[in-house]
Write a protein that holds these residues in place. Structure first.
Motif, PDB file in Angstrom:
ATOM      1  N   SER A  63     -19.542 116.428   9.263  1.00 22.95           N
ATOM      2  CA  SER A  63     -20.524 116.886  10.244  1.00 22.95           C
ATOM      3  C   SER A  63     -21.927 116.496   9.803  1.00 22.95           C
ATOM      4  O   SER A  63     -22.146 116.087   8.658  1.00 22.95           O
ATOM      5  N   ASP A  64     -22.871 116.657  10.743  1.00 26.39           N
ATOM      6  CA  ASP A  64     -24.278 116.302  10.491  1.00 26.39           C
ATOM      7  C   ASP A  64     -24.385 114.917   9.873  1.00 26.39           C
ATOM      8  O   ASP A  64     -25.020 114.715   8.843  1.00 26.39           O
ATOM      9  N   VAL A  65     -23.743 113.985  10.535  1.00 27.15           N
ATOM     10  CA  VAL A  65     -23.675 112.628   9.978  1.00 27.15           C
ATOM     11  C   VAL A  65     -24.959 111.865  10.299  1.00 27.15           C
ATOM     12  O   VAL A  65     -25.461 111.901  11.423  1.00 27.15           O
ATOM     13  N   ALA A  66     -25.485 111.191   9.314  1.00 26.78           N
ATOM     14  CA  ALA A  66     -26.657 110.314   9.523  1.00 26.78           C
ATOM     15  C   ALA A  66     -26.364 108.957   8.877  1.00 26.78           C
ATOM     16  O   ALA A  66     -26.132 108.885   7.674  1.00 26.78           O
ATOM     17  N   ILE A  67     -26.332 107.940   9.712  1.00 22.83           N
ATOM     18  CA  ILE A  67     -26.178 106.579   9.181  1.00 22.83           C
ATOM     19  C   ILE A  67     -27.566 105.943   9.139  1.00 22.83           C
ATOM     20  O   ILE A  67     -28.290 105.938  10.134  1.00 22.83           O
ATOM     21  N   ASN A  68     -27.920 105.473   7.974  1.00 24.24           N
ATOM     22  CA  ASN A  68     -29.245 104.872   7.801  1.00 24.24           C
ATOM     23  C   ASN A  68     -29.106 103.396   7.482  1.00 24.24           C
ATOM     24  O   ASN A  68     -28.247 103.002   6.697  1.00 24.24           O
ATOM     25  N   ASN A  69     -29.979 102.601   8.090  1.00 31.41           N
ATOM     26  CA  ASN A  69     -30.003 101.186   7.709  1.00 31.41           C
ATOM     27  C   ASN A  69     -31.441 100.689   7.728  1.00 31.41           C
ATOM     28  O   ASN A  69     -32.082 100.682   8.792  1.00 31.41           O
ATOM     29  N   PRO A  70     -31.948 100.310   6.592  1.00 42.09           N
ATOM     30  CA  PRO A  70     -33.275  99.666   6.598  1.00 42.09           C
ATOM     31  C   PRO A  70     -33.176  98.281   7.235  1.00 42.09           C
ATOM     32  O   PRO A  70     -32.144  97.617   7.115  1.00 42.09           O
TER      33      PRO A  70
ATOM     34  N   PHE B 227     -26.968  96.984  15.449  1.00 41.94           N
ATOM     35  CA  PHE B 227     -28.340  96.600  15.802  1.00 41.94           C
ATOM     36  C   PHE B 227     -28.510  95.111  15.550  1.00 41.94           C
ATOM     37  O   PHE B 227     -27.676  94.477  14.906  1.00 41.94           O
TER      38      PHE B 227
ATOM     39  N   VAL C 285     -15.224 109.385   3.966  1.00 40.17           N
ATOM     40  CA  VAL C 285     -15.885 108.524   4.944  1.00 40.17           C
ATOM     41  C   VAL C 285     -16.248 107.198   4.285  1.00 40.17           C
ATOM     42  O   VAL C 285     -16.805 107.171   3.195  1.00 40.17           O
ATOM     43  N   SER C 286     -15.917 106.110   4.938  1.00 37.03           N
ATOM     44  CA  SER C 286     -16.279 104.792   4.404  1.00 37.03           C
ATOM     45  C   SER C 286     -17.074 104.015   5.452  1.00 37.03           C
ATOM     46  O   SER C 286     -16.966 104.268   6.657  1.00 37.03           O
ATOM     47  N   LEU C 287     -17.881 103.081   4.971  1.00 35.34           N
ATOM     48  CA  LEU C 287     -18.731 102.253   5.835  1.00 35.34           C
ATOM     49  C   LEU C 287     -18.468 100.786   5.529  1.00 35.34           C
ATOM     50  O   LEU C 287     -18.407 100.388   4.369  1.00 35.34           O
ATOM     51  N   ILE C 288     -18.317  99.990   6.572  1.00 33.40           N
ATOM     52  CA  ILE C 288     -18.251  98.534   6.398  1.00 33.40           C
ATOM     53  C   ILE C 288     -19.357  97.925   7.248  1.00 33.40           C
ATOM     54  O   ILE C 288     -19.461  98.211   8.453  1.00 33.40           O
ATOM     55  N   ASN C 289     -20.193  97.153   6.605  1.00 32.82           N
ATOM     56  CA  ASN C 289     -21.349  96.555   7.284  1.00 32.82           C
ATOM     57  C   ASN C 289     -21.093  95.054   7.417  1.00 32.82           C
ATOM     58  O   ASN C 289     -20.967  94.345   6.431  1.00 32.82           O
TER      59      ASN C 289
ATOM     60  N   ILE D 233     -21.969  98.262  11.918  1.00 29.37           N
ATOM     61  CA  ILE D 233     -21.661  99.168  10.816  1.00 29.37           C
ATOM     62  C   ILE D 233     -20.510 100.067  11.278  1.00 29.37           C
ATOM     63  O   ILE D 233     -20.678 100.915  12.167  1.00 29.37           O
TER      64      ILE D 233
END
Lengths: 155, 406
Positions: A72-79, A150, A22-26, A61
């Motif tokens: 599974s049980d994915v949580a994306i967090n962003n302060p 957001f 899994v990769s994330l691009i913000n 994101i």
């Protein structure tokens, strides 16, 4: 048999890096309201350009599961970034449950259930009280991708 | 129970988060805003390492998505002499004829260029007070002349205080390159500078909301000379401009020496500039000024024969006859005159009647008769304590004295 057993153990205990990737691009955008020819005002997410206090910034994101197993049980967090304020109701994400934190990510709750105590009184958290956002997704299938977003206002 | 947890834990942290929003003018220009998202997930029942976001598809995981806050130039000019005030010209005193406050509402220090422009014709101050020029004369702040011939000095001061103290304020040397304008430049930018003395080279820091920094007062002080007559308005416009090419160094270091100069890459971080005003010309003006008012005296002298000792119904100017001179002093100006000294030479072939001088019918408190300094031209002198401004109850004073024909 021994070998198989130890292999099985290894599989259970160690992270399965190769199976779900899994990769994330913000990406940050400048959010502007543009009046169209017909008079309607629409929101556009533009390249950043100049950013000054008061401007609205949108973060998108994007996530992608390049592996072969379901995440599974994915949580994306962003302060919420420093020097910015979260804009009310701007967090979005398909098939996700969105919760917020007003204590730097220690606890999360839905917006309607997030309280803070100010001047000795319990209040519903205002957007500026929010310090973290979490998008909870049940799963990201192998090969699937999507995005959450957001908006903030630069202080 | 879950609800209670949400109620209880955030309390302390929320309070501390409030203090992050202290800046009055927003995030300081040059500040980097970073953002990193993270993702946690499981495969089967096994938690996987946290994934951090990358700023671009080809970026490095964990690197922040970042932008730099640019400079939003915003400032206000306020006229701090909101009403036309009258000053007199007695004693060669100096007067503050203009007091304008420049407040830097930008999110960083800014260099301003201030220009005083002479205004001609009718004008209105920012508070709506209007003034109509009476004779077209203009007060020249830049060329330091008034009217056509009389020179006056206008001195400019910068100060942190709304009350001018010429001993501590920074005196500016005004440009006299043109006859009608005077450009005063404040250049440079620094968060560290403070105090009026640093403003000329240090720029004006951003307002931090404490009321102690972020502004500067510009004073114009004029010496009113004796030859300064009339009843005219002084007026000035202050134009503050900021060059859009302004370079800004958030980390300290060298600043451009002049407005509009750009720094070098070695020590400058150029932040782009956005103008906050609606028309984007980055100009503001404030009208400031006072009305200079002066006494304007005229003397009318008349004479009649009051007693020729012949007893007839008409009096003839013959030797031995008594003449009464009448000096009518009128104040046509808009300011009272005080301690006005009226002198008259006793005409040849007449002799002053001792103690005959009267001021509005009474013996004046101060008068003198001098026939020793120049015996052939004896001088009578009378001091008028006060003549009120035109329209006042005592804007006319009558002096009489008697002589006899030799």
């Amino acid at each position: 048999m021994q070998i198989i057993k130890s292999l099985l153990l290894t599989t259970l205990l160690l992270p399965v890096l190769a199976m779900a990737d899994v990769s994330l691009i913000n990406t940050a955008y400048k959010v502007v309201l543009v009046e169209q020819a017909n008079g309607a005002v629409t929101e556009e997410w533009q390249d950043l350009g100049r950013v000054v206090p008061g401007d609205t910034i949108g973060y998108r994101i994007s996530y992608k599961n390049s592996g072969t197993e379901t995440a599974s049980d994915v949580a994306i967090n962003n302060p919420i970034p420093k020097n910015t304020d979260y804009l009310a109701n701007s967090a979005k994400g398909l098939n996700s449950q969105i919760t917020y934190s007003a204590d730097m990510g220690q606890t999360f709750a839905r917006a309607a259930e997030l309280f803070v105590i100010k001047d000795g009184k319990q209040q519903l958290a205002r957007p500026t009280d929010i310090t973290n956002i979490r998008w909870s997704l049940a799963a990201i299938a192998a090969g699937a991708e999507g995005s959450v977003e957001f908006k903030v206002r630069v202080q | 129970m879950k609800l209670q947890q949400a109620l209880w834990l955030p309390a302390v942290v929320a309070l501390s988060a409030v203090s992050l929003n202290a800046a009055a003018v927003g995030t300081v220009a040059g500040t980097d805003v970073d953002n990193v998202a993270t993702l946690d997930y499981k495969v089967g029942n096994t938690s996987q390492p946290t994934v951090s976001s990358k700023p671009t598809d080809t970026g490095t995981e964990g690197d922040p998505t970042s932008f730099t806050v640019d400079l939003k130039v915003d400032f206000d000019l306020t006229n701090d002499l909101p009403t036309l005030q009258s000053v007199d010209n007695s004693g060669g005193a100096s007067f503050v004829v203009s007091q304008i406050k420049l407040l830097n509402n930008s999110n960083g220090p800014v260099d301003f260029s201030l220009t005083y422009n002479e205004q001609s014709g009718d004008f209105s101050l920012d508070d709506g007070t209007s003034y109509t020029g009476t004779n077209g004369d203009t007060l020249n702040f830049g060329g330091l002349t008034y009217g056509s011939s009389v020179a006056n000095t206008v001195t400019f001061y910068l100060s942190n205080s709304s009350t001018l103290n010429t001993a501590t304020a920074v005196q500016l040397t005004s440009s006299t390159t043109t006859a009608t304008t005077s450009a005063l430049s404040l250049t440079g930018k620094s968060d560290e500078v403070s105090g009026a003395a640093a403003m000329l080279t240090g720029g004006i820091p951003a307002d931090d909301g404490t009321g102690t920094v972020g502004y500067v007062y510009l004073f114009a002080v004029m010496d009113v000379e004796d030859g300064f007559v009339g009843d005219d308005g002084a007026k000035a416009a202050l134009l503050a401009t900021v060059n859009a090419d302004t370079a800004y160094d958030k980390d300290g270091g060298s600043y451009p020496a002049t407005a509009g100069a750009t720094g070098t890459a070695a020590n400058m971080e150029v932040v782009e500039v956005v103008m906050a005003d609606d028309d984007l010309d980055n100009e503001e003006t404030a009208m400031s000024g006072i009305q200079l008012t002066f006494p304007d005296l005229e003397v009318i002298k008349t004479v009649e024969v009051t007693d020729d000792s012949l007893g007839g119904s008409t009096q003839s100017a013959i030797p031995g006859a008594t003449l009464t001179y009448t000096l009518t002093v009128n104040n046509l100006g808009s300011l009272a005159a005080s301690n006005v000294v009226v002198e008259d030479i006793i005409p040849a072939n007449t002799t002053y009647v001792a103690s005959s001088v009267k001021l509005d019918g009474a013996t004046p408190a101060t008068s003198s008769y001098d026939d020793t300094t120049d015996p052939s031209n004896p001088v009578l002198s009378v001091t008028i304590p006060t003549i009120t401004a035109a329209g006042g109850s005592d804007d006319q004073v009558v002096i009489t004295f008697e002589v006899t024909i030799d």
